[in-house]
Design a protein around this motif. Sequence first.
Motif: not given
Length: 408
Positions: A8-13, A228-232
Amino acid sequence: MALIVQKYGGSSVGSIDRIRNVARRLVETHRAGNRVVAVVSAMSGVTDRLIGMAHEVSENPPTRELDMLMATGEQQSIALLGMAITEMGFKARSFTGRQAGIFTYGSHTRARIHRIDPAAVTTALDEGYICICAGFQGIAADGAICTLGRGGSDLSAIALAAAVKADLCQIYTDVDGVYTCDPRVVKDARKLPVLSYDEMLEMASSGSKVMQARSVEFAKKFGVVFEVRNSMNNNPGTIVQEETPSMESLVIRGVSIERNQARLTISNISEPVPYTAIILSALSDAEINVDMIVANTAHDGHARQSLTMNMSDLGAAQAALQKVLPQFGAEAKLETEAGLAKLSVVGVGMRSNSGVAATMFRALADAGIETGMIATSEIRITTTVPAADIEQAARVVHDAFHLNTVQE
C-alpha cells in the motif's frame, strides 16, 4: 490457503480513514483463509515533509542521518495500521525493515537489497498474525538504517513476496492499474489488463510512476507475478508477468513521459583519449544515472558527447565533469540545456513489426513538435522534446497508434 503480499502506497494510507480502509482490506483477505503480509509506505506527504525539515536544519544533511529520519515515516504507518487491525479484533504485528530481515548494501538514500531473512515474518504468519512490514527501508552490514530510494516500497514488497514464496503479490496504489498513458495527460487512455515484465520495466524506466523500475527488475529475476490495482475499489488491475506469444499482436502497448530532464554536452574534444569511459566513470563515481548517450566526431576531428539525466542531478554532474574536462583538450567545453522532457513508446510487438519509428516521428512532425536526442531498445523508442510540448506530444503519439481503441 494462499500467502498474499499486499503493498500500500502513501496515498492509500494518507489519512486515518484510509488506514482503516486498508485495515479492512487486510482483515477481509485474512478472513477468506489467507495468510497476509502488508508492505506499507509512509503516509502521503510525510517523507517530503521530513526531507524539508532536514534541509531546514542542514544545508547538506548527512545521508546516514537522512535515512534515519526518513525511515520514521513508514514506522508511523505500520504502527497505526497494526493498531487499526487490532481494534477490529484481529492479531497484527508490525515489523521495521530490520525486523523483517531486509539486508541492504550500497549508499545511503539509494541502497540495494542484498538478501532477505523472513524468519520472523513467517513465524508470525504461522501464529496467525497479519504481518505489516515497513517498506522503503532495510539494514546495512554495519547496522545502519538504509533507505531504498523513491518508490522503494515497491521493491520491498516484490522482494518479500519472493522471500516468503507468496502465491500472489498485489501492488495497491491510487490508480486502477497501468494505462496506455497517464490519464491526466491523455483523457482517453485505457487500462491494460496484462503486461510483460519487459514492457513494465521499460515504461517504469521511461517515466511511468506506477512502479519503481528496480522492483520490476527484481520481479522478473525471481518470477514474481504481481498485480497493480486500486486500493479504493475492487476493480481488477493490471497483471505483470512473463511475456506470452499473444502479447506481440499489439505493436505498441503504451506511451510514457518523463519530465524534468536536462542535457549535458561536452564539445570540442580534441585529445585522443577514451572520452566516453572518462565521462561515464566520473558520473558513476558521483552516483549519477544517465540515460540517453550520443557521441559523434566532426569532419575536423573534434568529438562531441551528449547525455541526458534528471534535472536534479545536473549540478552534481557539472561539478564531476569539470574535474575531467582538461583531459579533453584546451578547447573542450561543457554545455547544459534544461527544459526538456522524454517521450517513449513501448511494446514487445516492436520486435516483429517495422514502421514504429516512422509513425511516431511523423506524428510529432505533423504537430510541429521538435525532437532531439533519440534512444532505442528492442521494445522502446525514446526521444527528447521541449518540456512545454510534452503533453501534446504524448497525445498525438497516443492517437497515432490508436491506443484508445486497441482491443485486448
